[in-house]
Design a protein around this motif. Structure first.
Motif, PDB file in Angstrom:
ATOM      1  N   PHE A  23      -8.075 -53.299   2.105  1.00  0.00           N
ATOM      2  CA  PHE A  23      -7.433 -53.314   3.791  1.00  0.00           C
ATOM      3  C   PHE A  23      -5.840 -53.982   3.877  1.00  0.00           C
ATOM      4  O   PHE A  23      -5.078 -54.415   4.336  1.00  0.00           O
ATOM      5  CB  PHE A  23      -8.201 -54.717   4.251  1.00  0.00           C
ATOM      6  CG  PHE A  23     -10.001 -54.276   4.385  1.00  0.00           C
ATOM      7  CD1 PHE A  23      -9.660 -52.813   6.099  1.00  0.00           C
ATOM      8  CD2 PHE A  23     -10.601 -54.473   4.420  1.00  0.00           C
ATOM      9  CE1 PHE A  23     -10.417 -52.926   6.587  1.00  0.00           C
ATOM     10  CE2 PHE A  23     -11.760 -53.774   5.037  1.00  0.00           C
ATOM     11  CZ  PHE A  23     -11.362 -53.609   6.519  1.00  0.00           C
ATOM     12  N   ASN A  27      -0.672 -50.337  10.372  1.00  0.00           N
ATOM     13  CA  ASN A  27      -1.172 -51.935  11.326  1.00  0.00           C
ATOM     14  C   ASN A  27      -0.909 -51.990  12.117  1.00  0.00           C
ATOM     15  O   ASN A  27      -1.520 -52.466  12.581  1.00  0.00           O
ATOM     16  CB  ASN A  27      -1.039 -52.747  10.006  1.00  0.00           C
ATOM     17  CG  ASN A  27      -0.949 -53.293   8.686  1.00  0.00           C
ATOM     18  OD1 ASN A  27      -2.682 -53.656   8.811  1.00  0.00           O
ATOM     19  ND2 ASN A  27      -1.001 -53.293   7.803  1.00  0.00           N
ATOM     20  N   PHE A  79      -2.498 -49.785  13.921  1.00  0.00           N
ATOM     21  CA  PHE A  79      -4.754 -50.260  14.306  1.00  0.00           C
ATOM     22  C   PHE A  79      -4.714 -51.368  15.024  1.00  0.00           C
ATOM     23  O   PHE A  79      -5.711 -51.825  16.237  1.00  0.00           O
ATOM     24  CB  PHE A  79      -4.942 -50.687  12.740  1.00  0.00           C
ATOM     25  CG  PHE A  79      -6.300 -52.012  12.858  1.00  0.00           C
ATOM     26  CD1 PHE A  79      -7.474 -51.182  13.000  1.00  0.00           C
ATOM     27  CD2 PHE A  79      -5.768 -53.375  12.897  1.00  0.00           C
ATOM     28  CE1 PHE A  79      -8.286 -52.210  13.388  1.00  0.00           C
ATOM     29  CE2 PHE A  79      -7.342 -53.906  12.781  1.00  0.00           C
ATOM     30  CZ  PHE A  79      -8.478 -53.639  12.854  1.00  0.00           C
ATOM     31  N   SER A  80      -3.292 -52.448  15.246  1.00  0.00           N
ATOM     32  CA  SER A  80      -3.443 -53.078  16.031  1.00  0.00           C
ATOM     33  C   SER A  80      -3.173 -52.570  17.310  1.00  0.00           C
ATOM     34  O   SER A  80      -3.687 -53.680  18.649  1.00  0.00           O
ATOM     35  CB  SER A  80      -2.818 -54.894  15.646  1.00  0.00           C
ATOM     36  OG  SER A  80      -0.966 -54.178  15.438  1.00  0.00           O
ATOM     37  N   THR A 101      -9.278 -46.507  13.745  1.00  0.00           N
ATOM     38  CA  THR A 101     -10.421 -48.222  13.694  1.00  0.00           C
ATOM     39  C   THR A 101      -9.857 -49.017  12.364  1.00  0.00           C
ATOM     40  O   THR A 101      -8.558 -48.198  12.042  1.00  0.00           O
ATOM     41  CB  THR A 101     -11.840 -46.912  13.860  1.00  0.00           C
ATOM     42  OG1 THR A 101     -10.881 -46.729  11.947  1.00  0.00           O
ATOM     43  CG2 THR A 101     -11.816 -45.789  14.380  1.00  0.00           C
ATOM     44  N   LYS A 102     -10.819 -49.796  12.182  1.00  0.00           N
ATOM     45  CA  LYS A 102     -10.384 -50.064  10.570  1.00  0.00           C
ATOM     46  C   LYS A 102     -10.820 -49.140  10.026  1.00  0.00           C
ATOM     47  O   LYS A 102     -10.719 -49.941   8.434  1.00  0.00           O
ATOM     48  CB  LYS A 102     -11.693 -51.964  11.141  1.00  0.00           C
ATOM     49  CG  LYS A 102     -11.196 -52.623  10.164  1.00  0.00           C
ATOM     50  CD  LYS A 102     -12.339 -54.054  10.591  1.00  0.00           C
ATOM     51  CE  LYS A 102     -11.574 -55.208   9.604  1.00  0.00           C
ATOM     52  NZ  LYS A 102     -11.818 -56.190   9.130  1.00  0.00           N
ATOM     53  N   LEU A 118      -7.588 -47.600   8.924  1.00  0.00           N
ATOM     54  CA  LEU A 118      -6.605 -48.912   8.445  1.00  0.00           C
ATOM     55  C   LEU A 118      -7.314 -48.693   6.669  1.00  0.00           C
ATOM     56  O   LEU A 118      -5.906 -48.459   5.688  1.00  0.00           O
ATOM     57  CB  LEU A 118      -7.230 -50.312   9.689  1.00  0.00           C
ATOM     58  CG  LEU A 118      -5.704 -51.172   8.400  1.00  0.00           C
ATOM     59  CD1 LEU A 118      -5.116 -50.635   8.825  1.00  0.00           C
ATOM     60  CD2 LEU A 118      -6.634 -52.634   9.132  1.00  0.00           C
ATOM     61  N   LYS A 119      -8.323 -48.931   6.320  1.00  0.00           N
ATOM     62  CA  LYS A 119      -8.687 -49.263   5.063  1.00  0.00           C
ATOM     63  C   LYS A 119      -8.055 -48.455   4.336  1.00  0.00           C
ATOM     64  O   LYS A 119      -7.695 -47.813   2.986  1.00  0.00           O
ATOM     65  CB  LYS A 119     -10.039 -49.869   5.020  1.00  0.00           C
ATOM     66  CG  LYS A 119     -10.398 -50.586   2.912  1.00  0.00           C
ATOM     67  CD  LYS A 119     -11.366 -50.043   3.520  1.00  0.00           C
ATOM     68  CE  LYS A 119     -12.206 -50.949   2.297  1.00  0.00           C
ATOM     69  NZ  LYS A 119     -13.417 -51.567   1.420  1.00  0.00           N
TER      70      LYS A 119
END
Ligand code: SAM
Length: 396
Positions: free
Chosen positions: A181, A255, A258-259, A264-265, A268-269
Motif C-alpha cells: 500500500f 494516491n 484513490f482519495s 479502489t483500495k 491502489l495496492k
C-alpha cells in the motif's frame, strides 16, 4: 458524463482475473498503434553505450584466445525488446570479430524477451524493414539471428552455448510483483517486514537470473548486465534511487486517484511496480552467498556504479540555454518516455470488471496529471539522474 462519475458509478463484483496478469506488468507500452519500443525509447541507448568500451574489450580478449574454428561466436541479449537499443553495439561487436577472425567466422546473435514482446518489430529492424538504426545484417554475411520469447528467469538457450551474455535496462524487472500500500515503488515502504520480504525476492531473482546464465555460458564466457540502480546510503548521505522524483510523483498521483474515489483500495495496492533498482550491495551479496552460482563456476569480476545525466534533462537544459522555454514539449516527450515502462503496471492494477474504456480513461488521467506536474516544472527542478549499475561476470 464526466470521467470521474463514469468511473465511480462502476459496481465491482467477483475476483479479478489473475490469469491475465501473468507477467504482464512488465510489458512495454510504447504508445500509439504501430509504434515500436525503439521509436520512443531510443535514448536508452545511452545506458547501453555506457558499457560499450568494456564489452568490446571483453570480446577482444575472447577472440584472442583460440576459438574452435567451426563454432560460431555467440552473443545473447536478454530483455532485448525490439533490438533497437543494442543495434549499434552488435554492429561494433561484429566488426571487431570480423577484423580479428575474418569474414568467414560465423556469428550467432540470439535475442530473448518475454512472449508478449514485440518480436515482429525486432525482426523488421534486423532485416532493415524498419531502417533506423541501420541493421548489421544488411552489411555483414555469416551472421545468424534467432529470437526466443521465454523469460530470463528460465534457461533460454542450450547449456554451454553462449560466449557473451548481455542485458540492458531489463534485469531490474522481477519474476513476480509484491504489492504493497505504501508506495508505487515497493522499496520505498517504511514497513520493515515488507522490506525484508522484498529484499529477499530481489536477491532470489538475481541469483535465479545468474544461475540460468551460468548454465548457458560456455566455460570462459562473459556476462555484462547493465541496468538502473540505487546508490547505497553513505555517512550523511541517504541512498539515491534512479529517477526517484519520478517514482514519488507517480505515487502521489496514484494516491490522489484513490482519495478522490476513482480507484479502489485493492487497485491502489496493485499499482505497485514489479522491479527493484538494486544497489551494488544488493548485487554483490546474493552472488557471494549463492552456493549454486559458485558451483556453476560463475565469478564476479566487477560491479560499476555510474551516474548518467538524464538525457531529456540535458537536452532541454540546452534548449533553455538557447532561449527555448517550451515546457509543453518537454512534458509531452517526458510522459511518452515514462508511459512505456509504467503503463502496464497501472492498467493491470485496475479491476477486471472495469470495461476497456474505463481502464483507458483512468490510465490517461494518471499520466495526464503527472504530465501537468512536469508541465509546471523545468527539468533542472527535479532530481532524475540515472544511476546505472553494470555487473561483469565470467564463467571459469
Ligand atoms: C525497459 S525495457 C529494455 C529494453 C532494451 N534492452 C533497452 O536497453 O532499452 C525492459 C525489457 O525487459 C523485458 N523483460 C522484463 N522482464 C523480463 C523477463 N522476466 N524475461 C525477459 N524479458 C523481460 C521487457 O519485456 C522489456 O523488453
Amino acid at each position: 458524463m464526466s470521467i470521474c462519475r463514469g468511473i465511480l458509478s462502476l459496481r465491482l463484483k467477483g475476483p479479478i482475473n489473475l490469469i491475465s496478469r501473468w507477467m504482464s506488468y512488465n510489458v512495454m507500452h510504447p504508445g500509439r498503434h504501430g509504434e515500436s519500443y525503439g521509436d520512443v525509447q531510443i535514448k536508452n541507448k545511452n545506458i547501453c553505450d555506457h558499457s560499450k568500451e568494456g564489452i568490446l574489450k571483453i570480446v577482444g580478449n575472447l577472440i584472442s584466445k583460440p576459438h574452435p574454428e567451426n563454432e560460431p561466436f555467440t552473443v545473447a541479449e536478454y530483455g532485448a525488446a525490439d533490438g533497437s537499443i543494442s543495434m549499434e553495439l552488435m554492429t561494433d561487436i561484429i566488426c571487431l570479430i570480423r577484423s580479428k577472425c575474418g569474414k568467414n567466422k560465423e556469428i550467432n546473435i540470439m535475442y530473448e524477451d518475454l512472449p508478449m514482446s514485440d518480436f515482429n518489430s525486432l525482426h523488421k529492424r534486423i532485416h532493415g524493414i524498419i531502417p533506423n538504426p541501420r541493421s548489421y545484417l544488411l552489411d555483414h554475411e555469416n551472421v545468424y539471428v534467432t529470437s526466443t520469447g521465454t523469460n530470463f528467469y528460465k534457461q533460454c538457450f542450450p547449456s554451454n552455448s553462449v560466449d557473451l551474455a548481455l542485458s540492458f535496462t531489463a534485469t531490474h524487472w522481477l519474476s513476480n510483483k509484491v504489492d504493497i500500500f505504501d508506495h508505487v515503488y515497493p522499496y520505498f515502504t517504511q514497513n520493515k517486514d515488507e522490506i525484508d520480504a522484498l529484499e529477499k525476492q530481489a536477491a532470489d531473482d538475481w541469483v535465479l537470473f545468474l544461475t540460468k546464465r551460468t548454465k548457458e555460458l560456455k566455460p570462459g564466457g562473459w556476462g555484462v548486465f547493465s541496468t538502473l540502480g540505487t546508490r547505497d546510503a553513505t555517512e550523511g548521505k541517504p541512498a539515491f534511487v534512479a529517477g526517484q522524483d519520478i517514482l514519488n510523483k507517480l505515487n502521489e498521483v496514484w494516491n490522489r486517484l484513490f482519495s478522490r474515489g476513482i480507484i479502489t483500495k485493492a487497485e491502489l495496492k496493485r499499482g505497485t511496480l514489479g522491479f527493484c533498482l538494486r544497489s551494488p550491495r544488493q548485487i554483490e551479496e546474493p552472488i557471494l552467498d549463492s552456493i549454486e552460482i559458485q558451483n556453476g563456476g560463475l565469478k564476479l569480476h566487477e560491479i560499476r556504479l555510474d551516474t548518467i545525466p538524464y538525457f531529456l534533462e540535458a537536452e532541454w537544459n540546452e534548449m533553455f540555454r538557447q532561449g527555448n522555454k517550451e515546457r509543453e514539449a518537454f512534458a509531452r516527450d517526458f510522459l511518452k518516455y515514462l508511459k512505456t515502462p509504467f503503463y502496464s503496471t497501472f492498467y493491470e492494477a485496475l479491476e477486471g470488471q472495469r470495461n476497456e474504456e474505463q481502464k483507458l480513461q483512468i490510465c490517461e488521467l494518471l499520466f495526464k496529471e503527472a504530465r501537468d506536474f512536469f508541465l509546471s516544472k523545468y527539468p533542472s527542478e527535479f532530481d532524475i539522474d540515472y544511476i546505472v549499475t553494470t555487473t561483469y561476470v565470467f564463467k571459469e
